[in-house]
Motif scaffolding. Structure first.
Motif, PDB file in Angstrom:
ATOM      1  N   UNK A 298       0.819  -1.220   0.000  1.00 44.13           N
ATOM      2  CA  UNK A 298       0.000   0.000   0.000  1.00 44.13           C
ATOM      3  C   UNK A 298       0.852   1.269   0.000  1.00 44.13           C
ATOM      4  N   UNK A 299       1.886   1.357   0.856  1.00 42.09           N
ATOM      5  CA  UNK A 299       2.733   2.552   0.793  1.00 42.09           C
ATOM      6  C   UNK A 299       3.399   2.742  -0.574  1.00 42.09           C
ATOM      7  N   UNK A 300       3.644   1.638  -1.286  1.00 39.71           N
ATOM      8  CA  UNK A 300       4.238   1.764  -2.617  1.00 39.71           C
ATOM      9  C   UNK A 300       3.233   2.353  -3.611  1.00 39.71           C
ATOM     10  N   UNK A 301       1.978   2.339  -3.215  1.00 38.64           N
ATOM     11  CA  UNK A 301       0.949   2.892  -4.094  1.00 38.64           C
ATOM     12  C   UNK A 301       0.012   1.831  -4.662  1.00 38.64           C
ATOM     13  N   UNK A 302       0.179   0.620  -4.264  1.00 43.01           N
ATOM     14  CA  UNK A 302      -0.516  -0.586  -4.780  1.00 43.01           C
ATOM     15  C   UNK A 302      -0.976  -0.389  -6.223  1.00 43.01           C
ATOM     16  N   UNK A 303      -2.287  -0.402  -6.515  1.00 34.70           N
ATOM     17  CA  UNK A 303      -2.711  -0.248  -7.909  1.00 34.70           C
ATOM     18  C   UNK A 303      -3.258   1.167  -8.187  1.00 34.70           C
ATOM     19  N   UNK A 304      -2.991   2.101  -7.248  1.00 32.95           N
ATOM     20  CA  UNK A 304      -3.536   3.461  -7.414  1.00 32.95           C
ATOM     21  C   UNK A 304      -2.911   4.174  -8.609  1.00 32.95           C
ATOM     22  N   UNK A 305      -1.662   3.824  -8.917  1.00 31.00           N
ATOM     23  CA  UNK A 305      -0.962   4.579  -9.963  1.00 31.00           C
ATOM     24  C   UNK A 305      -0.888   3.795 -11.274  1.00 31.00           C
ATOM     25  N   UNK A 306      -1.907   3.055 -11.524  1.00 25.68           N
ATOM     26  CA  UNK A 306      -1.963   2.356 -12.808  1.00 25.68           C
ATOM     27  C   UNK A 306      -1.659   0.870 -12.674  1.00 25.68           C
ATOM     28  N   UNK A 307      -2.100   0.126 -13.693  1.00 24.38           N
ATOM     29  CA  UNK A 307      -1.972  -1.322 -13.657  1.00 24.38           C
ATOM     30  C   UNK A 307      -0.511  -1.751 -13.655  1.00 24.38           C
TER      31      UNK A 307
END
Lengths: 474, 330
Positions: A298-307
């Motif tokens: 989640x801290x890495x950004x999971x799938x928020x920043x694109x597939x």
């Protein structure tokens, strides 16, 4: 001391009696903490100092983070805490690994060093308690947890002996409320706790050590080159062994905690009944996979920043998962392979066929078996002594590398392990929707007696050597 | 505890204890006897005896020491702490190296070994026990082993061949009940063989087949190479001697075809005697010592348990004659 030793039996009986005989809740917690240190010291008394020091440091960091309002200072405090924890983990667990890797890399460019033995002993359970401490500090930083005001309670969270050396990895928010008020003795938790302890011991002593380990040890011996059938036998029996070993340990931990009135989260939920690897990782070593989800993915950004970024995050998270398991490239690759498989499954389900929508029982059972087979193939990387051995065995299993048929394991031993393994798989597929073990309190006295007799018999009638739990090395 | 759980557990306990008692009686009726099971933990308990002992005696070797020398008797006769560190089926050179590295050891190491056992190929055989002691031996394991030993001493069902999984495997394989072992092990790792309880001819035959196979698969190193390798062994001996300790190599008795095969592959003159000429430690060969002439070796390699006291006394007498222990000690 391991749960399957007579030392632990005596320790548990004495601790349990002293705990419940102590009237004051504060004194009870003090007693539990002191005896948890004794439990840890039974491996190596010197590492108790490390445990106490890191616990006190993180507790102080938590207090500082709580009181500090300036965000840059809070960040510095958080980084300091993370750095200290990871440095300790890195030194004890990975220093030798990185040294060896550096020597290997130097050899590639023509510089030869003699192998160096740093002689560093690994403090047992360091991977587990470091993750618990990190979770606490990060949660306090995020203001998702209140910092602990009582060092005793925080120390108990980190040190409470049932989970200290091999999890489940606890969260402070789950554990702290349980330290607030004393638990009454007269609960069904006592009976269920004892049942879980013995079921866990049965899984470890009887199935992992006596049924599966001999087959696995034979087939994974460095000088063996099993053919396709025996490679599959080795991979599947190892998958079952590691499950029975680790799930057995976790059940013991949950059971023992219950006997002291504490509830631990479930760590395994019929993983071999899973449909797909994503489902499997939601059921396998749950406390680790949720930790990685919350504090890495989640801290890495999971799938928020694109597939694409999400896929990369997932693979990176599982590389770390592999590295957490062991300081060897086989573990790192095993983790990476799991990440790749999870990404592949996502793509497959999005673009080809979402097999999780299959509802028929036979269909789901068949998919569970396919999932188990995939898990078994990649588990070879986890167990093998080297990447070379793993690659050879995996290629043989998948028909990419022809090896002559082998008969390394006696046929009756193989049949026996497979028959028991089939029972374990069938039980998991049948109970895939059953969560937790509370059902034990609802069944009749006859069924409870049957469960108790079966678990007791499995333990009492299985004398032998007591090899360490597989996850103690992590 | 909820009443239903308490009842369930009490009932389960009664059932399991009853089943265990019935199983124990059944095994005894079949002629099995209880015995301590040897393992790395039991070895480590013995290794612990050397720690802090002044002038201890370490008994190293393989089965011919472990099943022939009474540790307690040595201790009583010499008044010196004695540890049984011999390991059935494993030659002892790694243990000698370990003692050499242990700067606290200043006692006497009696090393039961033959020319085959001194071959470099066999040097690492006992390293597993040493690694266990150095890296995995903890207070917790010690307490576990101390609690387990009395259970094994008194209960046949504590022997690993009687685990239900082992019995189920045998059943599947169509094999009979486990071999009725003629070895009874004491908690101090001294083993007593009772040849009256077994088929001596079959054991002798099997031992011979194994030895023929062994020498076919692993021919001995040439004498010069064998001897050159032993320079390292000599250095370990000198390390112990330099700090006041003593070492003796003892070629224990063997007989019949066994001795013939050993002699054929490792001729005494080219191997044992060649090393004896340059070894910094005295080397005792059983054929040179009259005390060992009267022993019967039913399987050509080991004595009967009943002969252990006499054999121990014989060894002590030889050690006295070679000046390795004080004459008054006996």
């Amino acid at each position: 001391m391991t749960f399957d030793s007579l030392t632990f039996a005596v320790f548990l009986a004495a601790t349990w009696a002293a705990y419940w005989a102590t009237p004051s809740w504060h004194t009870r917690k003090l007693l539990l903490l002191a005896l948890s240190y004794v439990f840890y010291a039974a491996w190596n008394p010197f590492f108790v100092v490390l445990l106490v020091a890191t616990t006190a440091f993180d507790w102080l960091m938590g207090r500082k983070l709580e009181g500090e309002t300036r965000q840059p200072v809070r960040r510095v405090l958080l980084c300091a805490s993370i750095a200290v924890n990871l440095c300790a983990l890195g030194f004890f667990k990975y220093a030798q690994f990185f040294t060896n890797t550096a020597i290997d890399l130097a050899r590639v460019i023509g510089i030869t060093y003699r192998p160096i033995d740093l002689g560093i002993l690994l403090p047992v359970g360091i991977s587990f308690y470091t993750f618990e401490s990190l979770a606490y500090v990060i949660d306090v930083f995020r203001r998702r947890s209140k910092a602990s005001t009582r060092l005793l309670d925080y120390s108990l969270y980190v040190t409470f002996f049932p989970h200290l050396v091999a999890g489940p990895i606890l969260r402070y928010n789950d554990f702290d409320p349980q330290t607030a008020a004393p638990k009454p003795f007269a609960e069904t938790a006592q009976g269920r706790g004892l049942a879980l302890l013995f079921i866990g011991l049965a899984l470890k002593i009887c199935l992992a050590d006596l049924v599966f380990a001999p087959v696995v040890d034979t087939l994974f011996a460095p000088d063996q080159h099993p053919g396709m059938a025996e490679s599959w036998l080795g991979a599947t029996t190892f998958s079952l062994q590691v499950y029975c070993d680790f799930a057995g340990y976790t059940l013991c931990a949950i059971g023992v905690a219950l006997m002291f009135g504490f509830r631990f989260p479930s760590n395994f939920e019929s993983p071999f009944g899973s449909v797909g690897m994503i489902d499997l990782w939601n059921r396998w070593h749950i406390s680790l996979s949720t930790w990685l989800r919350d504090y890495v993915f989640k801290p890495l950004g999971h799938y928020r920043r694109g597939r694409l970024r999400g896929h990369a995050n997932l693979i990176f998270t599982f590389f770390l998962c592999g590295l957490w398991h062991g300081a060897a490239w086989t573990f790192v690759l095993w983790g990476g392979l799991n990440g790749v498989l999870l990404v592949a499954e996502r793509i497959f389900r999005d673009h080809v066929w979402d097999f999780t929508r299959v509802r028929s029982a036979p269909g789901r059972a068949a998919l569970a078996l396919v999932t188990f087979a995939i898990f078994a193939v990649e588990a070879v990387m986890f167990r093998a002594h080297s990447i070379h051995q793993a690659a050879g065995m995996m290629a043989t299993m998948l028909g990419l590398h022809a090896r002559p048929a082998s008969s390394i394991v006696p046929a009756h031993d193989a049949r026996f392990a497979l028959a028991v393994g089939a029972c374990v798989l069938a039980a998991q597929i049948a109970t895939v929707n059953v969560r937790g073990w509370e059902w034990l309190d609802r069944v009749s006295i006859g069924w409870r007696t049957a469960v108790a007799v079966a678990a007791l018999c499995a333990v009492v009638f299985s004398p032998g050597l007591n090899p360490a739990f597989i996850y103690f090395q992590f | 505890m909820a009443r239903r759980w308490l009842a369930a557990w009490l009932l389960a306990l009664v059932v399991v204890l009853g089943a265990a008692a019935a199983f124990e009686v059944h095994l005894r009726q079949l002629g099995y006897v209880p015995t301590v099971q040897d393992d790395e933990d039991l070895w480590s308990l013995q290794a612990d005896r050397l720690r802090g002992a002044t002038n201890p005696i370490a008994l190293l070797g393989a089965s011919r020491i472990q099943f022939a020398v009474d540790r307690e008797r040595v201790e009583q006769a010499t008044g010196r702490t004695t540890a049984m560190l011999a390991v059935n089926g494993a030659y002892p050179v790694a243990a000698l190296r370990w003692l050499a590295k242990d700067t606290s050891f200043k006692g006497l190491a009696v090393i039961g070994v033959d020319s085959r056992g001194l071959d470099r190929r066999h040097w690492e055989m006992q390293q597993r026990w040493i690694d266990h002691y150095e890296h995995r031996w903890t207070y917790a394991r010690e307490i576990h082993r101390l609690l387990l030993t009395p259970l094994q001493e008194y209960l046949v069902m504590m022997r690993s061949p009687f685990a239900w999984v082992a019995l189920a495997r045998r059943e599947l394989a169509g094999e009979p009940m486990p071999f009725n072992d003629y070895l009874v092990m004491r908690p101090d790792r001294v083993g007593f063989l009772d040849y009256e309880r077994t088929d001596v001819a079959a054991i002798k035959r099997q031992r011979l087949i194994d030895l023929v196979d062994y020498y076919r698969n692993y021919p001995p190193a040439p004498p010069a190479k064998w001897l050159a390798d032993l320079a390292q062994v000599s250095s370990w001996v000198r390390t112990i001697q330099a700090r006041g300790g003593k070492v003796v190599f003892f070629r224990e008795p063997s007989a019949g075809e066994h001795l013939v095969l050993d002699e054929k592959n490792y001729p005494r003159g080219e191997y044992w005697d060649a090393y004896a000429r340059i070894s910094p430690a005295p080397m005792i060969e059983f054929r040179d010592e009259p005390e060992f002439r009267s022993f019967v070796l039913p399987d050509t390699s080991h004595i009967d348990g009943k002969d252990i006291p006499r054999f121990t006394d014989a060894l002590l007498a030889v050690l006295v004659r070679h000046g390795l222990i004080a004459p008054t000690a006996q």
